[in-house]
Scaffold this motif. Structure first.
Motif, short mmCIF file in Angstrom:
data_model
loop_
_atom_site.label_atom_id
_atom_site.label_comp_id
_atom_site.label_asym_id
_atom_site.label_seq_id
_atom_site.Cartn_x
_atom_site.Cartn_y
_atom_site.Cartn_z
N LYS A 131 -7.07 2.23 5.17
CA LYS A 131 -7.04 2.45 6.62
C LYS A 131 -7.07 1.12 7.37
O LYS A 131 -6.71 1.06 8.54
N TYR A 132 -7.47 0.06 6.71
CA TYR A 132 -7.55 -1.25 7.34
C TYR A 132 -6.20 -1.96 7.24
O TYR A 132 -5.56 -1.96 6.19
N LYS A 133 -5.82 -2.57 8.35
CA LYS A 133 -4.48 -3.15 8.48
C LYS A 133 -4.11 -4.17 7.38
O LYS A 133 -3.00 -4.16 6.88
N LYS A 134 -5.04 -5.02 7.02
CA LYS A 134 -4.72 -6.09 6.07
C LYS A 134 -5.09 -5.75 4.63
O LYS A 134 -5.04 -6.61 3.74
N ILE A 135 -5.43 -4.49 4.37
CA ILE A 135 -5.83 -4.09 3.02
C ILE A 135 -4.67 -3.44 2.28
O ILE A 135 -3.93 -2.63 2.82
N ARG A 136 -4.55 -3.84 1.03
CA ARG A 136 -3.62 -3.20 0.09
C ARG A 136 -4.46 -2.84 -1.14
O ARG A 136 -4.57 -3.60 -2.08
N ALA A 137 -5.09 -1.67 -1.05
CA ALA A 137 -5.94 -1.21 -2.15
C ALA A 137 -5.09 -0.48 -3.18
O ALA A 137 -4.28 0.37 -2.83
N ALA A 138 -5.30 -0.82 -4.43
CA ALA A 138 -4.54 -0.22 -5.53
C ALA A 138 -5.48 0.56 -6.44
O ALA A 138 -6.50 0.03 -6.88
N LEU A 139 -5.13 1.81 -6.70
CA LEU A 139 -5.84 2.63 -7.67
C LEU A 139 -5.39 2.19 -9.06
O LEU A 139 -4.20 2.28 -9.39
N VAL A 140 -6.32 1.70 -9.85
CA VAL A 140 -5.98 1.09 -11.14
C VAL A 140 -6.81 1.71 -12.26
O VAL A 140 -8.03 1.81 -12.14
N TRP A 141 -6.13 2.10 -13.33
CA TRP A 141 -6.81 2.74 -14.46
C TRP A 141 -6.58 2.02 -15.78
O TRP A 141 -7.13 2.39 -16.80
N ASN A 142 -5.75 0.97 -15.79
CA ASN A 142 -5.61 0.15 -16.99
C ASN A 142 -5.17 -1.25 -16.58
O ASN A 142 -4.80 -1.49 -15.43
N LYS A 143 -5.21 -2.18 -17.53
CA LYS A 143 -4.93 -3.57 -17.17
C LYS A 143 -3.47 -3.82 -16.82
O LYS A 143 -3.17 -4.73 -16.06
N GLU A 144 -2.56 -3.00 -17.35
CA GLU A 144 -1.14 -3.16 -17.01
C GLU A 144 -0.91 -2.82 -15.53
O GLU A 144 -0.16 -3.51 -14.84
N VAL A 145 -1.55 -1.76 -15.06
CA VAL A 145 -1.43 -1.40 -13.64
C VAL A 145 -2.10 -2.47 -12.78
O VAL A 145 -1.59 -2.81 -11.71
N ALA A 146 -3.21 -3.02 -13.24
CA ALA A 146 -3.87 -4.11 -12.51
C ALA A 146 -2.94 -5.31 -12.37
O ALA A 146 -2.84 -5.91 -11.29
N PHE A 147 -2.26 -5.65 -13.45
CA PHE A 147 -1.32 -6.77 -13.44
C PHE A 147 -0.22 -6.54 -12.40
O PHE A 147 0.06 -7.40 -11.57
N LEU A 148 0.39 -5.36 -12.41
CA LEU A 148 1.47 -5.08 -11.47
C LEU A 148 0.99 -4.94 -10.03
O LEU A 148 1.70 -5.32 -9.10
N ALA A 149 -0.21 -4.42 -9.84
CA ALA A 149 -0.77 -4.30 -8.49
C ALA A 149 -0.90 -5.67 -7.83
O ALA A 149 -0.66 -5.82 -6.63
N ARG A 150 -1.25 -6.66 -8.61
CA ARG A 150 -1.34 -8.03 -8.07
C ARG A 150 0.02 -8.71 -8.05
O ARG A 150 0.41 -9.28 -7.03
N LYS A 151 0.73 -8.68 -9.15
CA LYS A 151 1.99 -9.42 -9.31
C LYS A 151 3.06 -8.95 -8.33
O LYS A 151 3.76 -9.76 -7.73
N HIS A 152 3.19 -7.64 -8.18
CA HIS A 152 4.26 -7.08 -7.35
C HIS A 152 3.81 -6.60 -5.98
O HIS A 152 4.60 -6.61 -5.04
N ASN A 153 2.56 -6.15 -5.86
CA ASN A 153 2.11 -5.55 -4.61
C ASN A 153 1.11 -6.40 -3.84
O ASN A 153 0.71 -6.03 -2.74
N ASN A 154 0.69 -7.51 -4.42
CA ASN A 154 -0.29 -8.40 -3.81
C ASN A 154 -1.52 -7.62 -3.32
O ASN A 154 -2.05 -7.86 -2.24
N ALA A 155 -1.95 -6.67 -4.14
CA ALA A 155 -3.14 -5.88 -3.80
C ALA A 155 -4.33 -6.82 -3.63
O ALA A 155 -4.49 -7.77 -4.40
N ASN A 156 -5.15 -6.54 -2.63
CA ASN A 156 -6.33 -7.36 -2.42
C ASN A 156 -7.63 -6.57 -2.61
O ASN A 156 -8.72 -7.12 -2.49
N VAL A 157 -7.50 -5.28 -2.90
CA VAL A 157 -8.65 -4.45 -3.23
C VAL A 157 -8.32 -3.63 -4.47
O VAL A 157 -7.27 -2.98 -4.53
#
Length: 145
Positions: free
Chosen positions: A78-104
């Protein structure tokens, strides 16, 4: 690096473990709660201050936990500068940062199998850099103008 962390009652075991792990690696941690065993609480009460601290630039990243991870992610996003990613394994964590620049990082406490798995996800999330390029263009299209 400054990390905000918040959890409801389902994530307090993992939250405590994550904090210890990160403190041992010299991260600065701001714990927004919850920490009382046996009491049930509402995740937004702890996710809002966690996300807000990242949104306002007081913290670099956030880690949030609830039963499925969905409610926590929905609240944080809900916060403007937040890109929260639901992550359940390290591969999804990698892509959440690498491709989506998730910050939460939103973790589904009821669906993670082991402490080792949780720490691998956290480490992957915090050590992966954003790739930029075509992904930056896509991320810029996310907010409603």
């Amino acid at each position: 690096m400054r990390i905000a962390i918040g959890s409801d009652h389902t994530g307090i075991n993992y939250k405590s473990m994550i904090i210890s792990f990160l403190v041992n690696q010299d991260y600065y941690i701001k714990d927004f709660g919850f920490s009382i065993y046996g009491k049930k609480v509402d995740y937004p009460d702890f996710i809002h201050p966690t996300a807000e601290s990242v949104d306002k630039g007081k913290m670099d990243f956030g880690i949030i936990l609830c039963g499925s991870g969905n409610g926590a992610a929905m609240t944080a996003n809900k916060y403007k500068k937040i890109r929260a990613a639901l992550v359940w394994n390290k591969e999804v964590a990698f892509l959440a940062r690498k491709h989506n620049n998730a910050n939460v990082l939103s973790l589904p406490a009821r669906f993670l199998e082991s402490k080792k798995e949780v720490l691998e996800i956290v480490e992957m999330f915090l050590t992966t850099d954003f790739e930029g390029g075509r992904h930056k263009i896509r991320i810029e299209k996310i907010p409603i103008k």
